[in-house]
Motif scaffolding. Sequence first.
Motif, short mmCIF file in Angstrom:
data_model
loop_
_atom_site.label_atom_id
_atom_site.label_comp_id
_atom_site.label_asym_id
_atom_site.label_seq_id
_atom_site.Cartn_x
_atom_site.Cartn_y
_atom_site.Cartn_z
N SER A 363 39.85 39.05 32.81
CA SER A 363 41.08 39.38 33.52
C SER A 363 41.37 38.27 34.53
O SER A 363 40.50 37.44 34.84
CB SER A 363 40.93 40.73 34.23
OG SER A 363 39.95 40.63 35.26
N ASP A 364 42.59 38.22 35.05
CA ASP A 364 42.93 37.18 36.03
C ASP A 364 42.03 37.27 37.26
O ASP A 364 41.59 36.26 37.81
CB ASP A 364 44.40 37.34 36.45
CG ASP A 364 45.36 37.01 35.30
OD1 ASP A 364 44.90 36.33 34.35
OD2 ASP A 364 46.52 37.44 35.35
N LYS A 365 41.75 38.50 37.68
CA LYS A 365 40.91 38.69 38.86
C LYS A 365 39.49 38.20 38.60
O LYS A 365 38.88 37.54 39.46
CB LYS A 365 40.92 40.17 39.25
CG LYS A 365 40.18 40.46 40.55
CD LYS A 365 40.30 41.93 40.91
CE LYS A 365 39.58 42.22 42.23
NZ LYS A 365 39.70 43.66 42.62
N ALA A 366 38.96 38.52 37.42
CA ALA A 366 37.60 38.10 37.08
C ALA A 366 37.53 36.58 36.95
O ALA A 366 36.56 35.94 37.38
CB ALA A 366 37.14 38.76 35.79
N ARG A 367 38.57 35.98 36.36
CA ARG A 367 38.58 34.53 36.19
C ARG A 367 38.63 33.84 37.57
O ARG A 367 37.94 32.84 37.81
CB ARG A 367 39.77 34.11 35.35
CG ARG A 367 39.82 32.61 35.06
CD ARG A 367 41.01 32.28 34.18
NE ARG A 367 40.88 32.91 32.88
CZ ARG A 367 40.17 32.39 31.88
NH1 ARG A 367 39.49 31.25 32.05
NH2 ARG A 367 40.10 33.01 30.72
N GLU A 368 39.44 34.39 38.46
CA GLU A 368 39.54 33.81 39.80
C GLU A 368 38.21 33.88 40.53
O GLU A 368 37.78 32.94 41.21
CB GLU A 368 40.63 34.55 40.59
CG GLU A 368 40.84 33.98 41.99
CD GLU A 368 41.92 34.75 42.74
OE1 GLU A 368 42.08 34.48 43.94
OE2 GLU A 368 42.58 35.61 42.13
N ALA A 369 37.52 35.01 40.38
CA ALA A 369 36.22 35.17 41.03
C ALA A 369 35.20 34.19 40.47
O ALA A 369 34.39 33.61 41.23
CB ALA A 369 35.73 36.61 40.85
N LEU A 370 35.23 33.98 39.18
CA LEU A 370 34.29 33.03 38.58
C LEU A 370 34.59 31.59 38.98
O LEU A 370 33.68 30.78 39.15
CB LEU A 370 34.31 33.18 37.05
CG LEU A 370 33.51 34.33 36.48
CD1 LEU A 370 33.67 34.40 34.96
CD2 LEU A 370 32.03 34.22 36.83
N GLU A 371 35.89 31.26 39.12
CA GLU A 371 36.25 29.92 39.58
C GLU A 371 35.71 29.69 40.98
O GLU A 371 35.19 28.62 41.31
CB GLU A 371 37.76 29.75 39.55
CG GLU A 371 38.37 29.68 38.16
CD GLU A 371 38.04 28.39 37.43
OE1 GLU A 371 37.42 27.50 38.05
OE2 GLU A 371 38.36 28.29 36.24
N MET A 372 35.82 30.71 41.82
CA MET A 372 35.29 30.59 43.18
C MET A 372 33.77 30.45 43.16
O MET A 372 33.20 29.67 43.94
CB MET A 372 35.70 31.83 44.00
CG MET A 372 37.19 31.93 44.27
SD MET A 372 37.64 33.46 45.14
CE MET A 372 36.72 33.25 46.68
#
Length: 393
Positions: A363-372
């Motif tokens: 999901s967009d939220k999960a992808r953002e968290a992984l990028e961080m």
Amino acid sequence: MSTKDFVEKDYYKVLGVPKDATEAEIKKAYRKLAREFHPDANKGDASAEERFKEVSEANDILGDPKKRKEYDEARALFGNGGFRPGPGGAGGSFNFDLGDLFGGQQPGGPGGGFGGGLGDVFGGLFNRGAGAGAGTRTQPRRGQDIESEVTLSFTEAVDGATVPLRMSSQAPCKACSGTGDKNGTPRVCPTCVGTGQVSRGSGGGFSLTDPCADCKGRGLIAETPCDVCKGSGRARSSRTMQVRIPAGVSDGQRIRLRGKGAPGERGGPAGDLYVVVHVDSHPVFGRKGDNLTVTVPVTFAEAALGAEIKVPTLNGPSVTLKLPPGTPGGRTMRARGKGAVRKDGTRGDLLVTVEVAVPTELSDKAREALEMYREATESDDPRSALFESAKGA
């Protein structure tokens, strides 16, 4: 089987194993050949059926440590099947009756016997009686051994099961009550005097014992042969037996059930039943000896931060395992007492192997968290030690 046939047969060659083969090698060779030549897999093939009998006969001897030792000693004594008379006195030869060795009376021990000797060796292998000392008394005959196969589910193999087996074997003819005679009044064979065996000379002063050809080793001759068994006293019989397969049996295991084979003749004991067990695979669980195995997927967060995870068991409630922080994929943990049943009634363990599951969609939220997370750990290189080791090698 005659004594001569026994010592001349090379059972190691029949199974295709060396003379110093281990029990495991003998068992493996037998299982392979038994499956290849089993009558059920070779319908109507007489040569395959005969080969199966030879393989089973070889395994009965070599698969039993005591019988194998007696067989090896007998072949060593007689030169691997060649009966070799040694020099005896000035004439260079002596008269020797193998019939005496294989069960007859000998001078020197209690009652005129050597106290066993080769009579014990071959008597133990073939359950023979006293030979010539039996007079006109016909000898009991042990029933044939029977081999069958059964396929169990994974769960049945772990917990044990009672299964029906339909077996076909030789049994006393019901029409003549096993006498071979239509009127039930067979006479004692005059050739072997009821012993079922005759001696013949083989040169060099030796005599060999063979089954009597006139009565086919039965010791009895039917005056009026039975219409069903044609005077043999034996007829094909089918029966269904409920067989208990013990818990914890493994795939390919051969179980021996004493006295559950074909009935004996003239008061002889029944043969044994050998059951080869095949076990189906399970979609979730595997097995290593007494332990069960299962692979459990976990998320990256659970592996990195630690977690409590539920794990299924076979036919029981799930168990909860504590996953330590930083658990790598491939680590195996143990749930004690959740495995297969052992012979003593206790259970083995359930071996749980952790597999880190990598998501295929984010999901967009999960992808953002992984990028961080990637930015936060950018300076950490898990492959640095690998390259350092490669340079130093």
